[in-house]
Write a protein that holds these residues in place. Structure first.
Motif, PDB file in Angstrom:
ATOM      1  N   VAL A  73       0.847  -1.188   0.000  1.00  0.00           N
ATOM      2  CA  VAL A  73       0.000   0.000   0.000  1.00  0.00           C
ATOM      3  C   VAL A  73       0.883   1.239   0.000  1.00  0.00           C
ATOM      4  CG1 VAL A  73      -1.810   1.244   1.246  1.00  0.00           C
ATOM      5  CG2 VAL A  73      -1.783  -1.264   1.252  1.00  0.00           C
ATOM      6  N   GLY A  74       0.616   2.171  -0.924  1.00  0.00           N
ATOM      7  CA  GLY A  74       1.371   3.412  -1.009  1.00  0.00           C
ATOM      8  C   GLY A  74       1.026   4.155  -2.291  1.00  0.00           C
ATOM      9  N   ARG A  75       1.549   5.274  -2.588  1.00  0.00           N
ATOM     10  CA  ARG A  75       2.719   5.843  -1.956  1.00  0.00           C
ATOM     11  C   ARG A  75       2.484   6.204  -0.494  1.00  0.00           C
ATOM     12  NH1 ARG A  75       6.379  10.091  -5.344  1.00  0.00           N
ATOM     13  NH2 ARG A  75       6.548   8.893  -7.248  1.00  0.00           N
ATOM     14  N   PHE A  76       1.279   6.503  -0.112  1.00  0.00           N
ATOM     15  CA  PHE A  76       1.061   6.905   1.271  1.00  0.00           C
ATOM     16  C   PHE A  76      -0.076   6.090   1.870  1.00  0.00           C
ATOM     17  CE2 PHE A  76       0.080   9.392   4.961  1.00  0.00           C
ATOM     18  CZ  PHE A  76       1.314   9.893   5.351  1.00  0.00           C
ATOM     19  N   ALA A  77       0.261   5.122   2.737  1.00  0.00           N
ATOM     20  CA  ALA A  77      -0.749   4.317   3.423  1.00  0.00           C
ATOM     21  C   ALA A  77      -1.442   5.193   4.458  1.00  0.00           C
ATOM     22  CB  ALA A  77      -0.108   3.114   4.098  1.00  0.00           C
ATOM     23  N   GLY A  78      -2.756   5.097   4.515  1.00  0.00           N
ATOM     24  CA  GLY A  78      -3.546   5.943   5.397  1.00  0.00           C
ATOM     25  C   GLY A  78      -4.093   7.125   4.619  1.00  0.00           C
ATOM     26  N   GLN A  79      -4.583   8.101   5.360  1.00  0.00           N
ATOM     27  CA  GLN A  79      -5.207   9.266   4.733  1.00  0.00           C
ATOM     28  C   GLN A  79      -4.263  10.459   4.669  1.00  0.00           C
ATOM     29  OE1 GLN A  79      -8.659  10.310   7.018  1.00  0.00           O
ATOM     30  NE2 GLN A  79     -10.004   9.037   5.792  1.00  0.00           N
ATOM     31  N   VAL A  80      -4.357  11.189   3.567  1.00  0.00           N
ATOM     32  CA  VAL A  80      -3.774  12.522   3.474  1.00  0.00           C
ATOM     33  C   VAL A  80      -4.960  13.471   3.530  1.00  0.00           C
ATOM     34  CG1 VAL A  80      -2.444  14.152   2.091  1.00  0.00           C
ATOM     35  CG2 VAL A  80      -1.813  11.717   2.102  1.00  0.00           C
ATOM     36  N   LYS A  81      -5.032  14.237   4.617  1.00  0.00           N
ATOM     37  CA  LYS A  81      -6.174  15.128   4.856  1.00  0.00           C
ATOM     38  C   LYS A  81      -6.345  16.132   3.722  1.00  0.00           C
ATOM     39  CE  LYS A  81      -8.245  18.215   8.146  1.00  0.00           C
ATOM     40  NZ  LYS A  81      -8.066  19.190   9.158  1.00  0.00           N
ATOM     41  N   ASP A  82      -7.585  16.272   3.294  1.00  0.00           N
ATOM     42  CA  ASP A  82      -7.972  17.208   2.232  1.00  0.00           C
ATOM     43  C   ASP A  82      -7.264  16.931   0.903  1.00  0.00           C
ATOM     44  OD1 ASP A  82      -9.761  18.540   3.960  1.00  0.00           O
ATOM     45  OD2 ASP A  82      -8.134  19.821   4.701  1.00  0.00           O
TER      46      ASP A  82
END
Length: 174
Positions: A73-82
């Motif tokens: 999972v990526g480039r960024f696993a989780g949330q990037v807000k907005d």
């Protein structure tokens, strides 16, 4: 190391399964689509091999499905807000795929990408993907290597190595 066909993805390219085996006979299947763990077969109390992970039976759902079964999972696993971030004075806009946020690398992320695979030995493989600058909005040409190693203690080691030619954000997981 056993390698077999795992079907085609949407652009017609073939995906494959790589079966890692250790000295105890434990087996782990890795697919090149999403550098995903497809199955982990371990002995139960009767010595029968049981699969302990969820996985699809063919390649296409790894690319098109909404689940992240075993995937890198990526480039960024989780949330990037907005669905945006600012780095070095520049704002980068990402796909909004989780309400107003960007989840797990965007609309496609690494789970949909076909990785190059190098067989190291019977119990390990190296999966490589080059994410071009601004793919899903993230800066930098990023080379990602994911090494899976099945050890003789029936453990799976996952080693990540990533290099970018620009400052970027990165949060990889499986």
């Amino acid at each position: 190391m056993k390698v077999k066909d795992f079907g085609k993805i949407s652009d017609g390219r073939s995906a494959h399964l790589y079966t890692l085996v250790n000295a105890n006979g434990m087996k782990v299947d890795i697919t090149d689509i999403g550098a995903a763990i497809r199955s982990i077969r371990i002995p139960d109390e009767n010595g029968d091999k049981v699969d302990v992970v969820l996985g699809y039976d063919e390649a296409l759902p790894y690319e098109t499905g909404d689940k992240f079964f075993g995937a890198t999972v990526g480039r960024f696993a989780g949330q990037v807000k907005d669905a945006c971030f600012t780095m070095n004075g520049e704002t980068y806009k990402l796909p909004k795929n989780d309400g107003p946020n960007c989840l797990h690398g965007g609309d496609h992320g690494f789970k949909t990408r076909l990785f190059d695979v190098e067989v190291i030995d019977d119990s390990s493989v190296k999966c490589t993907y080059v994410s071009p600058d601004l793919e899903e909005g993230f800066p930098g040409n990023l080379k990602l290597e994911v090494v899976y190693k099945l050890n003789d203690s029936n453990g799976i080691e996952i080693h990540y190595n990533a290099v970018s030619d620009k400052d970027t954000i990165l949060n990889i997981t499986n």
